[in-house]
Design an enzyme around this catalytic site. Structure first.
Site, mmCIF file in Angstrom:
data_model
loop_
_atom_site.group_PDB
_atom_site.id
_atom_site.type_symbol
_atom_site.label_atom_id
_atom_site.label_comp_id
_atom_site.label_asym_id
_atom_site.label_seq_id
_atom_site.Cartn_x
_atom_site.Cartn_y
_atom_site.Cartn_z
ATOM 1 C CB CYS A 114 -27.219 53.493 21.426
ATOM 2 S SG CYS A 114 -27.482 54.108 23.072
ATOM 3 C CG ASP B 45 -28.816 49.231 18.365
ATOM 4 O OD1 ASP B 45 -28.870 49.885 19.409
ATOM 5 O OD2 ASP B 45 -28.389 48.070 18.286
ATOM 6 C CB CYS C 242 -26.396 45.880 13.022
ATOM 7 S SG CYS C 242 -26.962 45.239 14.577
ATOM 8 C CB CYS D 64 -30.700 43.285 18.174
ATOM 9 S SG CYS D 64 -29.185 43.987 17.526
#
Lengths: 187, 388
Positions: free
Chosen positions: A35, A37, A61, A105
């Site tokens: 994926c 992350d 990230c 995120c």
């Protein structure tokens, strides 16, 4: 380029509570290498059900690192019941906002936290409910529906920004559009 | 803080000599080259000189050079011209690792009913030419155009375009190459390879952004992509971007002079960077065939860390490069190039592309070599996938 505000930059460059916790009472993991992350959240919980310490390890990230860092700061001192109610918006708000494309995120933070708490409470985490829509990122229709409703999303692109679904090969984008349209029609 | 710029496959600095030659054409020498008066006509003469200089860089005739606005326009113009010249042919052959200028155009054409073969590459980035030759052998009559990049922008891997171009020419198939990354980095001879069309871009070779060129082999009745005036002998309408064309001419002249330095000094710097990074950073690997590669490009993957994070920490040290990862581009998968090469996710997400120019120095490489290990370590220290 940097599209992050100073607070996000600060939490990326100076992450709080980074690192493994050897004696954690609860651990929640989400995301994967494929994926792009992943977050592993560690919680120290006292007898009265309050989170006394938190730490994280994150692959991803800058906003993934910042969201993880923010999450650990937010949950320290919280009761498990309050922490369970925490949403991705709370994480994004704490950071003064995330670029829309990076909202996934914060969703990752919410997911890891819920998994940690549920495993601590002994609630078995079953396979994801619903039917898989996005094969690339393993996202189900029920997850998409929940995310669309919780965040008032308006398009398939929004869904990609929040839970990544549709952001890989793109084959499922039309299906996601249909889901979003049906929710908007009900609203 | 000093900037160490190693992102020259993205864009390059305008060479001072180029800018100097362009300057008068922004101000006092503003004539339209199409005008009857000599004030404009003189500009036309300077454009002709630029055409000669660009032609020399790739061994073309000056009349075979068409100036465009960028590499993407050159690519679009070439493919659309090929389709217009071959209205009955519905098959396009290209590779799986093209620049979006070709890749997305072909995907668009696929939706419009064209049959596209995206020829795969292997783990080292080599093109499966056997597949192309097989298709050429069996269905040559249906192929409108074969379009292959000369060198890959992300890995620097060089395709055997000369070989494929010759085979295509034998069968009477139009062959186009997106040579945007190859021009100015390796010698190019369109005549020797019998190439029909070739795209190049100014800002990759120290000319400004917004200028490109398309080589169109003599004899091809090239239908213009932009329709309008008679400029470029009817092959590209629109008043000439005079200053930039003149800049591209000068840049082409310089690029030809610098080819040897690219092959020697810059290759040496790249190899120094590569060897040292591999030695100093465990679990790092080079993407693509190390031998058959542009001399200025290094694509290196660092396991268990993510590209955007690496780039932003590099940015803190003033180092400019690119990532092969997604998070920077808005898409979520690692680059289609690395995926086509089946680079494992573990290193694909943590891939950084360094691309040098003749302006880079050994001191800069040493600076990068010193800066990178702590950056990667710092991110690995908080990565759940890093096994110490």
């Amino acid at each position: 380029m940097w599209e992050y505000n100073d607070k996000v930059k600060d939490h990326f460059l100076n992450p709080r509570n980074a690192g493994e916790m050897k004696d954690a009472d609860a651990v929640g993991e989400t995301g994967s290498l494929s994926c792009g992350d992943a977050l592993k959240l560690f919680l120290k919980i006292n007898k009265s059900g309050r989170i006394v310490d938190a730490s994280f390890m994150t692959f991803g990230c800058a906003s993934a690192v910042a969201s993880s860092s923010a999450l650990t700061e937010i949950v320290k001192g919280m009761t498990l019941d309050d922490a369970e109610k925490l949403t991705n918006d709370d994480i994004a708000d704490y950071l003064g906002g995330l670029p829309k494309e990076k909202m996934h995120c914060s969703v990752m933070g919410q997911d890891a936290l819920r998994k940690a708490i549920r495993s601590y409470k002994g609630i078995e985490i079953l396979a994801k409910p619903g039917n898989t829509i996005c094969e690339c990122f393993g996202v189900t229709d029920l997850e998409i529906i929940e995310t669309v409703k919780q965040n008032n999303l308006k398009s398939a692109e929004d869904v990609t920004f929040y839970v990544k679904a549709g952001g890989g090969c793109g084959k499922c984008v039309q299906q996601i559009e249909k889901i979003v349209e049906s929710i908007l029609a009900q609203a | 803080m000093n900037i160490v710029y190693t992102d020259n496959n993205a864009t390059t600095k305008v060479a001072p000599e180029v800018l100097e030659e362009m300057m008068p054409y922004f101000s006092e020498l503003y004539g339209n080259p199409s005008s009857m008066h000599s004030f404009g006509g003189n500009v036309g003469g300077k454009i002709q000189e630029a055409r000669e200089r660009v032609a020399r860089l790739i061994n073309a005739n000056p009349s075979e050079i068409v100036f465009t606005s960028c590499g993407t326009e050159s690519d679009n113009a070439a493919i659309m011209a090929a389709l217009e010249l071959n209205p009955a042919k519905k098959h396009i052959i290209t590779s799986a690792v093209e620049h979006p200028a070709i890749k997305n155009l072909c995907s668009y054409l696929e939706k419009k009913g064209y049959h596209i073969t995206f020829v795969p590459v292997d783990r080292e980035g080599h093109l499966n030419t056997e597949l192309i030759y097989d298709i050429i052998e069996k269905k040559a009559d249906d192929i409108a155009v074969i379009s292959l990049m000369w060198a890959n922008n992300e890995t620097g891997v060089i395709f055997p375009v000369e070989e494929v171009a010759r085979k295509a020419a034998e069968k009477g198939i139009l062959f186009h190459t997106d040579a945007v990354q190859a021009v100015g980095k390796i010698p190019i001879d369109v005549k020797a390879a019998d190439i029909a069309m070739l795209s190049l871009s100014g800002h990759k070779i120290h000319a400004p952004k917004g200028i490109g060129a398309l080589y169109v082999r003599q004899g091809i009745k090239f239908p213009p992509f932009l329709k309008g005036g008679h400029q470029e002998k009817g092959r590209r309408a629109g008043t000439e971007n005079t200053a930039s064309i003149i800049g591209l001419g000068k840049a082409s002249e310089l690029a030809k002079v610098h080819l040897n330095e690219m092959d020697t000094r810059i290759r040496g710097l790249r190899d120094y960077l590569e060897v040292e990074l591999l030695a100093k950073i465990p679990a790092s690997s080079v993407n693509g065939d190390k031998k058959n590669r542009l001399p200025n490009t290094l694509s290196i993957g660092f396991d268990a860390v993510e590209g955007e994070s690496i780039l932003l920490l590099m940015d803190q040290s003033g180092i400019c490069a690119s990532s092969g990862s997604a998070c920077t581009s808005g898409s979520l998968d690692p680059s289609h190039v690395l995926m086509a090469m089946k680079v494992p996710f573990e290193s694909a997400h943590g891939t950084i592309r360094f691309s040098l120019s003749t302006y880079n120095t050994k001191e800069e490489m040493s600076y990068i070599i010193k800066a990178m290990p702590p950056i990667i370590k710092r991110l690995r220290d908080i990565s759940p996938f890093w096994k110490k």
